[in-house]
Motif scaffolding. Structure first.
Motif, mmCIF file in Angstrom:
data_model
loop_
_atom_site.group_PDB
_atom_site.id
_atom_site.type_symbol
_atom_site.label_atom_id
_atom_site.label_comp_id
_atom_site.label_asym_id
_atom_site.label_seq_id
_atom_site.Cartn_x
_atom_site.Cartn_y
_atom_site.Cartn_z
ATOM 1 N N TRP A 142 2.005 4.974 -10.989
ATOM 2 C CA TRP A 142 1.092 4.755 -9.868
ATOM 3 C C TRP A 142 0.525 3.342 -9.919
ATOM 4 N N ARG A 143 0.091 2.920 -11.090
ATOM 5 C CA ARG A 143 -0.577 1.627 -11.233
ATOM 6 C C ARG A 143 0.338 0.470 -10.842
ATOM 7 N N ASN A 146 0.638 0.524 -7.009
ATOM 8 C CA ASN A 146 -0.664 0.255 -6.395
ATOM 9 C C ASN A 146 -1.061 -1.208 -6.553
ATOM 10 N N ASN A 147 -0.733 -1.806 -7.684
ATOM 11 C CA ASN A 147 -1.052 -3.229 -7.879
ATOM 12 C C ASN A 147 -0.326 -4.104 -6.867
ATOM 13 N N VAL A 150 -2.074 -3.655 -3.498
ATOM 14 C CA VAL A 150 -3.342 -4.398 -3.486
ATOM 15 C C VAL A 150 -3.073 -5.885 -3.250
ATOM 16 N N THR A 164 -6.519 2.262 3.014
ATOM 17 C CA THR A 164 -6.864 1.685 1.720
ATOM 18 C C THR A 164 -5.588 1.487 0.906
ATOM 19 N N PRO A 165 -5.632 0.669 -0.137
ATOM 20 C CA PRO A 165 -4.450 0.520 -1.001
ATOM 21 C C PRO A 165 -3.989 1.862 -1.579
ATOM 22 N N GLU A 166 -4.953 2.708 -1.930
ATOM 23 C CA GLU A 166 -4.602 4.004 -2.503
ATOM 24 C C GLU A 166 -3.915 4.899 -1.485
ATOM 25 N N GLN A 167 -4.356 4.846 -0.226
ATOM 26 C CA GLN A 167 -3.703 5.645 0.822
ATOM 27 C C GLN A 167 -2.277 5.167 1.067
ATOM 28 N N THR A 169 -0.360 3.573 -1.121
ATOM 29 C CA THR A 169 0.419 3.953 -2.298
ATOM 30 C C THR A 169 0.789 5.425 -2.253
ATOM 31 N N PHE A 170 -0.174 6.250 -1.879
ATOM 32 C CA PHE A 170 0.071 7.691 -1.793
ATOM 33 C C PHE A 170 1.171 7.998 -0.777
#
Length: 245
Positions: A142-143, A146-147, A150, A164-167, A169-170
């Protein structure tokens, strides 16, 4: 400066035995699936007592989780390797897509096993230590992605304010895992007209990236050249699953 202690002979023997158990468990899992084998069969295969197996693993579920975690570690290693690709942010994301397909090609049953692991009835039978080890490897994958997301937003390659970045990535993780699972189902492949599963997975990733507005869009860039660079620099073995030109 601290010096790592050299493992004792007993510790080395314990580790070697655990690797042997994992190797045979992986083979049984691939050949028979989860339900069609038991710890007695595994004990016979490794030529140790069932009691010895339980010195290493608290349950069959604990053992299978260890097998899956070992595979997930390899996947995280591939992701971190892919993240070193020098290019635009979306090209680096594309390299992650290559890493994912490279892993799926070499571990074709992993994603089905991963789906099984998520059930409460399975997860709760595995030890806390095994669950934490699996979560750690999952966090690595994930990291890495996600990086990159971002960084893409910071550069303006992905328009800000939409997700968001997390959304983001998901969304990429979800479509990738789901695509790998679904392309292994013969009926779904027939219904969708899929003849090349890996290309279908990568197309779905591109569709999500385009949906996020991740520049350059698919039709705006020569990604075929990018792919050639990724293969040459990082994954020459991808020629085994890439469609021939």
């Amino acid at each position: 400066m601290s010096i790592l202690a050299t493992p004792t002979r007993k510790e080395r023997e314990f580790q070697a035995r655990e690797e042997l158990i994992l190797t045979h468990a992986r083979r049984l899992l691939l050949e028979k699936g989860f339900q069609a084998w038991n710890m007695d069969q595994l004990a016979e295969a490794v030529e140790y007592s069932k009691g010895t197996l339980y010195q290493h693993f608290t349950s069959k579920e604990d053992l299978v989780l260890a097998v899956a975690t070992d595979a997930l570690r390899m996947r995280a290693d591939l992701f971190e390797k892919a993240a070193q690709f020098k290019g635009l942010s979306r090209e680096r994301c594309r390299a992650i897509g290559f890493a994912c397909c490279e892993f799926a090609f070499n571990h074709p049953d992993y994603f089905h096993v991963e789906m099984m692991l998520k059930s409460a009835s399975f997860w709760e039978k595995a030890s806390e230590a095994r669950r934490q080890a699996h979560a750690f490897q999952a966090a690595r994958t994930w990291r890495v992605l996600n990086n990159i997301v971002v960084q893409a937003m910071a550069l303006g390659d992905i328009p800000g304010g939409r997700v968001t970045p997390e959304q983001a990535t998901f969304a990429l993780v979800s479509v990738t895992v789901g695509s790998h699972v679904m392309t292994q189902e013969p009926m779904l492949r027939v219904q969708a007209g899929i003849t090349d599963p890996m290309s279908s997975v990568r197309l779905n990733q591109d569709l999500v990236c385009d949906g996020l507005g991740w520049k350059p869009l698919l039709h705006e860039h020569d990604y075929a050249s990018t792919d050639k660079s990724i293969v040459k620099e990082l994954f020459p073995s991808a020629l085994a699953w890439l469609p021939s030109e």
